[in-house]
Write an enzyme that holds these catalytic residues in place. Structure first.
Site, PDB file in Angstrom:
ATOM      1  CB  ILE A   1      -0.954  -0.015   1.210  1.00 54.10           C
ATOM      2  CG1 ILE A   1      -1.879  -1.233   1.137  1.00 54.10           C
ATOM      3  CG2 ILE A   1      -1.781   1.271   1.256  1.00 54.10           C
ATOM      4  CD1 ILE A   1      -2.686  -1.468   2.399  1.00 54.10           C
TER       5      ILE A   1
ATOM      6  CB  ALA B   1      -2.148   1.657   8.651  1.00 50.06           C
ATOM      7  NE  ARG B   2      -5.425  -3.539  11.421  1.00 50.99           N
ATOM      8  CZ  ARG B   2      -5.858  -3.702  10.187  1.00 50.99           C
ATOM      9  NH1 ARG B   2      -6.151  -2.648   9.426  1.00 50.99           N
ATOM     10  NH2 ARG B   2      -6.006  -4.912   9.686  1.00 50.99           N
TER      11      ARG B   2
ATOM     12  CG  ASP C   1     -11.173   3.723   6.120  1.00 50.06           C
ATOM     13  OD1 ASP C   1     -12.330   4.180   6.111  1.00 50.06           O
ATOM     14  OD2 ASP C   1     -10.896   2.556   5.791  1.00 50.06           O
TER      15      ASP C   1
ATOM     16  CD  GLU D   1     -12.029   0.634  13.105  1.00 52.15           C
ATOM     17  OE1 GLU D   1     -12.549  -0.331  12.479  1.00 52.15           O
ATOM     18  OE2 GLU D   1     -11.004   1.201  12.716  1.00 52.15           O
TER      19      GLU D   1
ATOM     20  CG  HIS E   1     -11.934  -0.200   8.979  1.00 50.05           C
ATOM     21  ND1 HIS E   1     -11.374  -0.703  10.121  1.00 50.05           N
ATOM     22  CD2 HIS E   1     -11.130  -0.632   7.963  1.00 50.05           C
ATOM     23  CE1 HIS E   1     -10.299  -1.407   9.837  1.00 50.05           C
ATOM     24  NE2 HIS E   1     -10.121  -1.372   8.520  1.00 50.05           N
TER      25      HIS E   1
END
Length: 311
Positions: A152, A221-222, A246, A251, A270
């Site tokens: 990515i 990413a995270r 995102d 979450e 996400h």
């Protein structure tokens, strides 16, 4: 004889149809449903997406597991070490979401840099004259700092260069500048690191203090790569210009989470890899590899994350 596969989350329809044709499929979408399956069925494979946890507890309840899999890339919801110790193959779909997440990253980048979200909202409120106070800029000529140069990160670098940006990069294995220098020099910083013990909250107060007050931070990413308390402090103090993501540490986020509500933050739920094409591709690739292993065949080599343990 068909083997038994546990689904911890839904998967794409075409992938589900392929799985049901070649295996007995059991759903464990809820805790009660999962427990009901485990007490009556011998499970040979478990498949998750991003939330269902494949941990020691699940493996204890499935002593016949041969393979565990995630329809995606990151494996932070899979206990890889425990699976490897039990000689269970771990399957993911490396590279399958690189293009779509890179596109999403650029979309967030453009929204921040050009102040697009606020522009659209003002027009919806019939405030065309807001253009007279519009403040936005362009990516061309700016410096893009990328932390994490996997599939990515490399794709984002190419897109950034196509927009006329100068690209700096850092990862644990390759870099053209130390991370601190990238934070200091970049106009946009984009995170593409895996979440590990070493990268957990790799962006904290000290790192945020290095970022230029005119710079933007983006995370697709995270969520746990960033200390969000420190991030909120930086946004409130205007020591960074804005944040887009995102992903979040939790979450869905708790109600009225301050970062989500912040006027200088843009958060999407996400969805970067949930385009129809990518979602189907990730699920199909994962299911095909799981079925290959259950059938005694060979999965695609790069899709078996702990493959070195089976050589």
């Amino acid at each position: 004889m068909k083997k038994n596969v546990l689904l911890l989350e839904t998967i794409a329809d075409e992938a589900l149809a392929l799985l049901e044709e070649n295996a007995n499929v059991f759903e464990g979408y809820t805790e009660d449903g999962l427990n009901e399956v485990l007490v009556r069925v011998e499970i040979h494979a478990a498949i998750t997406r991003g939330k269902g946890q494949i941990d020691k507890h699940l493996m204890d309840g499935c002593p016949d597991l041969e393979v565990v899999a995630r329809c995606g890339v990151g494996l932070d919801n899979v206990d890889v070490a425990e699976a490897t110790a039990r000689k269970i193959r771990v399957v993911n779909a490396p590279g399958s979401n690189a293009a779509t997440i890179a596109e999403h990253t650029l979309a967030l980048m453009l929204m921040l840099m050009r102040n697009l979200y606020q522009s659209v909202e003002r027009v919806k409120q019939h405030d065309w004259n807001w253009r007279n106070q519009y403040a936005g800029d362009e990516l061309n000529g700016k410096t893009l700092g990328i932390l994490g140069m996997g599939n990515i990160g490399k794709r984002v670098a190419k897109l950034g260069e196509a927009f006329g940006m100068k690209v700096l990069y850092w990862s644990r294995t390759t870099q053209n500048l130390p991370m601190d220098e990238i934070l200091k020099q970049s106009d946009v910083i984009s995170l593409h690191l895996p979440l590990t013990q070493e990268t957990n909250e790799i962006i904290g107060a000290a790192q945020l203090a290095l970022i230029k007050p005119t710079a933007f931070l983006i995370n697709t990413a995270r969520g746990a790569l960033i200390n969000h308390a420190a991030l909120l402090d930086a946004l409130n103090a205007n020591t960074i210009a804005g944040f887009a993501a995102d992903v979040l540490p939790d979450e869905p986020p708790v109600e009225n989470l301050s970062v989500v509500q912040h006027p200088h933050a843009l958060i999407t739920p996400h969805t970067a890899s949930l385009t129809a094409a990518t979602y189907q591709r990730m699920c199909l690739l994962t299911v095909k590899n799981v079925l290959a292993i259950l059938g005694g065949g060979a999965a695609e080599l790069n899709s078996v994350y702990n493959r070195d343990s089976f050589i």
